[in-house]
Design a protein around this motif. Structure first.
Motif, PDB file in Angstrom:
ATOM      1  N   MET A   1      -7.590 -17.892   1.295  1.00  0.00           N
ATOM      2  CA  MET A   1      -8.371 -16.852   0.659  1.00  0.00           C
ATOM      3  C   MET A   1      -7.449 -15.787   0.052  1.00  0.00           C
ATOM      4  SD  MET A   1     -11.442 -16.131   0.160  1.00  0.00           S
ATOM      5  CE  MET A   1     -12.520 -14.844  -0.286  1.00  0.00           C
ATOM      6  N   LEU A   2      -6.393 -15.457   0.782  1.00  0.00           N
ATOM      7  CA  LEU A   2      -5.449 -14.457   0.285  1.00  0.00           C
ATOM      8  C   LEU A   2      -4.766 -14.954  -0.996  1.00  0.00           C
ATOM      9  CD1 LEU A   2      -4.083 -11.749   0.730  1.00  0.00           C
ATOM     10  CD2 LEU A   2      -2.370 -12.939   2.090  1.00  0.00           C
ATOM     11  N   THR A   3      -4.465 -16.251  -1.038  1.00  0.00           N
ATOM     12  CA  THR A   3      -3.838 -16.814  -2.231  1.00  0.00           C
ATOM     13  C   THR A   3      -4.753 -16.671  -3.443  1.00  0.00           C
ATOM     14  OG1 THR A   3      -2.750 -18.420  -0.806  1.00  0.00           O
ATOM     15  CG2 THR A   3      -2.728 -18.872  -3.154  1.00  0.00           C
ATOM     16  N   LEU A   4      -6.035 -16.919  -3.229  1.00  0.00           N
ATOM     17  CA  LEU A   4      -6.999 -16.780  -4.329  1.00  0.00           C
ATOM     18  C   LEU A   4      -7.084 -15.327  -4.808  1.00  0.00           C
ATOM     19  CD1 LEU A   4      -9.199 -18.048  -6.119  1.00  0.00           C
ATOM     20  CD2 LEU A   4     -10.821 -17.457  -4.306  1.00  0.00           C
ATOM     21  N   LEU A   5      -7.100 -14.388  -3.878  1.00  0.00           N
ATOM     22  CA  LEU A   5      -7.162 -12.977  -4.267  1.00  0.00           C
ATOM     23  C   LEU A   5      -5.909 -12.547  -5.028  1.00  0.00           C
ATOM     24  CD1 LEU A   5      -8.746 -11.434  -1.069  1.00  0.00           C
ATOM     25  CD2 LEU A   5      -9.839 -11.850  -3.274  1.00  0.00           C
ATOM     26  N   ILE A   6      -4.756 -13.035  -4.581  1.00  0.00           N
ATOM     27  CA  ILE A   6      -3.515 -12.709  -5.296  1.00  0.00           C
ATOM     28  C   ILE A   6      -3.548 -13.307  -6.697  1.00  0.00           C
ATOM     29  CG2 ILE A   6      -1.026 -13.132  -5.329  1.00  0.00           C
ATOM     30  CD1 ILE A   6      -1.102 -12.904  -2.272  1.00  0.00           C
ATOM     31  N   TRP A   7      -4.063 -14.540  -6.812  1.00  0.00           N
ATOM     32  CA  TRP A   7      -4.125 -15.175  -8.130  1.00  0.00           C
ATOM     33  C   TRP A   7      -5.085 -14.419  -9.057  1.00  0.00           C
ATOM     34  CZ3 TRP A   7      -7.727 -17.642 -11.226  1.00  0.00           C
ATOM     35  CH2 TRP A   7      -7.186 -18.291 -12.340  1.00  0.00           C
ATOM     36  N   ILE A   8      -6.212 -13.988  -8.531  1.00  0.00           N
ATOM     37  CA  ILE A   8      -7.156 -13.215  -9.349  1.00  0.00           C
ATOM     38  C   ILE A   8      -6.529 -11.895  -9.780  1.00  0.00           C
ATOM     39  CG2 ILE A   8      -9.353 -11.963  -9.275  1.00  0.00           C
ATOM     40  CD1 ILE A   8     -10.450 -14.285  -7.591  1.00  0.00           C
ATOM     41  N   PHE A   9      -5.802 -11.253  -8.878  1.00  0.00           N
ATOM     42  CA  PHE A   9      -5.091 -10.018  -9.212  1.00  0.00           C
ATOM     43  C   PHE A   9      -4.098 -10.277 -10.347  1.00  0.00           C
ATOM     44  CE2 PHE A   9      -1.506  -7.108  -8.521  1.00  0.00           C
ATOM     45  CZ  PHE A   9      -2.163  -5.892  -8.609  1.00  0.00           C
ATOM     46  N   LEU A  10      -3.347 -11.385 -10.246  1.00  0.00           N
ATOM     47  CA  LEU A  10      -2.417 -11.734 -11.324  1.00  0.00           C
ATOM     48  C   LEU A  10      -3.155 -12.022 -12.623  1.00  0.00           C
ATOM     49  CD1 LEU A  10       0.321 -14.103  -9.885  1.00  0.00           C
ATOM     50  CD2 LEU A  10       0.649 -11.938 -11.039  1.00  0.00           C
ATOM     51  N   LEU A  11      -4.285 -12.705 -12.520  1.00  0.00           N
ATOM     52  CA  LEU A  11      -5.056 -13.041 -13.721  1.00  0.00           C
ATOM     53  C   LEU A  11      -5.504 -11.781 -14.454  1.00  0.00           C
ATOM     54  CD1 LEU A  11      -6.294 -15.339 -15.385  1.00  0.00           C
ATOM     55  CD2 LEU A  11      -8.340 -15.131 -13.976  1.00  0.00           C
ATOM     56  N   VAL A  12      -5.898 -10.767 -13.723  1.00  0.00           N
ATOM     57  CA  VAL A  12      -6.371  -9.530 -14.340  1.00  0.00           C
ATOM     58  C   VAL A  12      -5.209  -8.756 -14.966  1.00  0.00           C
ATOM     59  CG1 VAL A  12      -7.393  -7.273 -13.846  1.00  0.00           C
ATOM     60  CG2 VAL A  12      -8.394  -9.351 -12.870  1.00  0.00           C
ATOM     61  N   PHE A  13      -4.077  -8.668 -14.262  1.00  0.00           N
ATOM     62  CA  PHE A  13      -2.990  -7.812 -14.720  1.00  0.00           C
ATOM     63  C   PHE A  13      -1.924  -8.538 -15.538  1.00  0.00           C
ATOM     64  CE2 PHE A  13      -4.712  -5.345 -11.198  1.00  0.00           C
ATOM     65  CZ  PHE A  13      -4.913  -4.151 -11.854  1.00  0.00           C
ATOM     66  N   CYS A  14      -1.760  -9.825 -15.327  1.00  0.00           N
ATOM     67  CA  CYS A  14      -0.722 -10.558 -16.061  1.00  0.00           C
ATOM     68  C   CYS A  14      -1.149 -12.017 -16.184  1.00  0.00           C
ATOM     69  CB  CYS A  14       0.608 -10.428 -15.309  1.00  0.00           C
ATOM     70  SG  CYS A  14       1.972 -11.183 -16.180  1.00  0.00           S
TER      71      CYS A  14
END
Length: 63
Positions: A1-14
């Motif tokens: 779940m943490l990996t998905l949240l980090i990926w979504i964070f990256l998707l939004v910012f970079c």
């Protein structure tokens, strides 16, 4: 779940970095697979050694 949240964070910012991470994830998974197999084998050997060392105590009625 943490990996998905980090990926979504990256998707939004970079998003280019998120896309590269999404494409390279299977490659890293395949590269790390042999290390997981070796880890499982080593764990099995260590459990076998532990069982052999504890066998006399179990036969004498210890826990």
């Amino acid at each position: 779940m943490l990996t998905l949240l980090i990926w979504i964070f990256l998707l939004v910012f970079c998003w280019p970095l998120a896309t590269m991470a999404l494409l390279l994830y299977p490659v890293f998974w395949l590269l790390l697979l042999p290390f997981r197999i070796v880890g499982i084998a080593v764990d099995g050997v260590l459990e076998l050694l532990r069982a052999l060392v504890m066998l006399p105590a179990r036969l004498l009625g210890g826990r």
